[in-house]
Scaffold this motif. Structure first.
Motif, short mmCIF file in Angstrom:
data_model
loop_
_atom_site.label_atom_id
_atom_site.label_comp_id
_atom_site.label_asym_id
_atom_site.label_seq_id
_atom_site.Cartn_x
_atom_site.Cartn_y
_atom_site.Cartn_z
N ALA A 83 0.82 -1.22 0.00
CA ALA A 83 0.00 0.00 0.00
C ALA A 83 0.85 1.26 0.00
O ALA A 83 0.41 2.33 -0.45
N HIS A 84 2.08 1.17 0.51
CA HIS A 84 2.96 2.35 0.56
C HIS A 84 4.06 2.28 -0.49
O HIS A 84 5.04 3.01 -0.43
N ALA A 85 3.88 1.37 -1.46
CA ALA A 85 4.85 1.25 -2.55
C ALA A 85 4.09 1.13 -3.86
O ALA A 85 4.05 0.06 -4.47
N PRO A 86 3.48 2.23 -4.32
CA PRO A 86 2.61 2.14 -5.51
C PRO A 86 3.33 1.68 -6.77
O PRO A 86 2.74 1.01 -7.61
N GLY A 87 4.63 2.00 -6.90
CA GLY A 87 5.36 1.54 -8.07
C GLY A 87 5.48 0.03 -8.10
O GLY A 87 5.22 -0.61 -9.12
#
Length: 326
Positions: A102-106
């Motif tokens: 969720a905190h690493a969209p890439g």
């Protein structure tokens, strides 16, 4: 529209309702995925929240298009995010590669291309500005189906009223995780583990060979806290997991004696599993365990001990890995 936060209703483990009450219940396939509450404020956006309340929207970019599925109608929906295997069945191991991003969209976008997620919807708790928590399940279910939510990455699987025995049998025959039974007159009890929803997990049982153990802690000091078990594959004993539940106190004491008698410095598994603190034993003991599913590597998920098979030697048992796990 600002939508109210709603904690998901939870099911209680149990068995099928009595036959005389069968028509008072609906039956849905139990899915093996990540629970998600879906917030659609009607402005084209979507927010996905896990059971913990964490915002997991960014982890599943392929579900963002759901934000426009109902136009300007606001809604709060209940569902489960899945990753499907080649046979179209939910595979939790595959899904684990999508969770926690969720905190690493890439990274989430790259994983979405490799392991696409699919959202199955099974309830509606708020619709068009009206709360539906006090509304009976049967009516909520009709309203959900009328929304006709079917898209490239989401769907609304059918629920069956009555025929619980046949529904449960079908999940077993198709290798599905289990069944959820929902009382037709039940309201939505947000955040509650309710008897109005009953979950039945399909469990399998197989013979395994004990090859080691891990010491227990606290009141179990000096006793096995878990046994390390394997099954044969291509002439070797392959490690398939640790089993730490299912014994009575007497059974644990008896097993401790047998393990001490079979102690060895040589690991019987090939390859040697990376299990810290393991005590190895000669592969003489056969046990029967219950488990839910296997990982793609053949490991047992949620195993529990059923019994020691003193009537069998390892050579006589059926402790073999299935062909598709080798």
């Amino acid at each position: 529209m600002r939508l109210p936060p709603i904690a998901p209703m939870l099911a209680t483990p149990g068995s099928l309702p009595p036959a005389a009450e069968d028509t008072r219940w609906a039956y849905e396939t139990k899915q093996d995925g990540q629970r998600a509450v879906v917030y659609l404020p009607g402005d084209g956006s979507v927010t996905l929240r896990a059971r913990s309340g964490e915002d997991i929207t960014a982890a599943y970019p392929e579900l963002h298009a759901l934000g426009g599925a109902l136009g300007t109608t606001p809604a709060v929906l209940d569902g489960e995010i899945l990753a499907l295997d080649a046979r179209g069945r939910a595979d939790f191991q595959l899904l684990q590669s999508r969770m926690g991003l969720a905190h690493a969209p890439g990274r989430a976008a790259r994983r979405a291309a490799e392991v696409p997620a699919h959202l199955v919807l099974f309830d509606v708790m708020h619709l068009g500005g009206s709360p539906l928590l006090p509304v009976r399940y049967a009516r909520r279910r009709r309203q959900l189906e009328e929304l006709d939510l079917a898209g490239p990455s989401w769907s609304t699987p059918a629920a069956i009223v009555g025929h619980g025995v046949q529904a449960l049998r079908a999940t077993r025959e198709h290798g599905l995780e289990g069944l959820v039974c929902k009382r037709l007159d039940s309201v939505y009890e947000a955040g509650v583990r309710s008897r109005a929803w009953i979950k039945i997990r399909n469990m399998r049982s197989e013979d395994v060979v004990v090859g080691g153990w891990l010491p227990g802690r606290g009141r179990l000091t000096g006793l096995p806290g878990a046994v390390l078990v394997g099954q044969r594959a291509a002439g070797t004993l392959r490690y398939v997991g640790g089993v730490g539940t299912g014994w009575s106190e007497g059974e644990r004491l008896r097993l401790a004696e047998l393990l001490r008698d079979a102690a060895t410095d040589v690991c019987p598994f090939t390859p040697v599993p990376p299990v810290a603190g393991a005590h190895w034993v000669r592969p003489l003991l056969v046990g029967e365990v219950r488990y839910s599913t296997r990982t793609r590597a053949g490991m047992l998920r949620q195993p529990s001990w059923l019994r020691l098979r003193t009537d069998l030697t390892p050579e006589q048992s059926s402790a073999d890995l299935p062909d598709d796990s080798v």
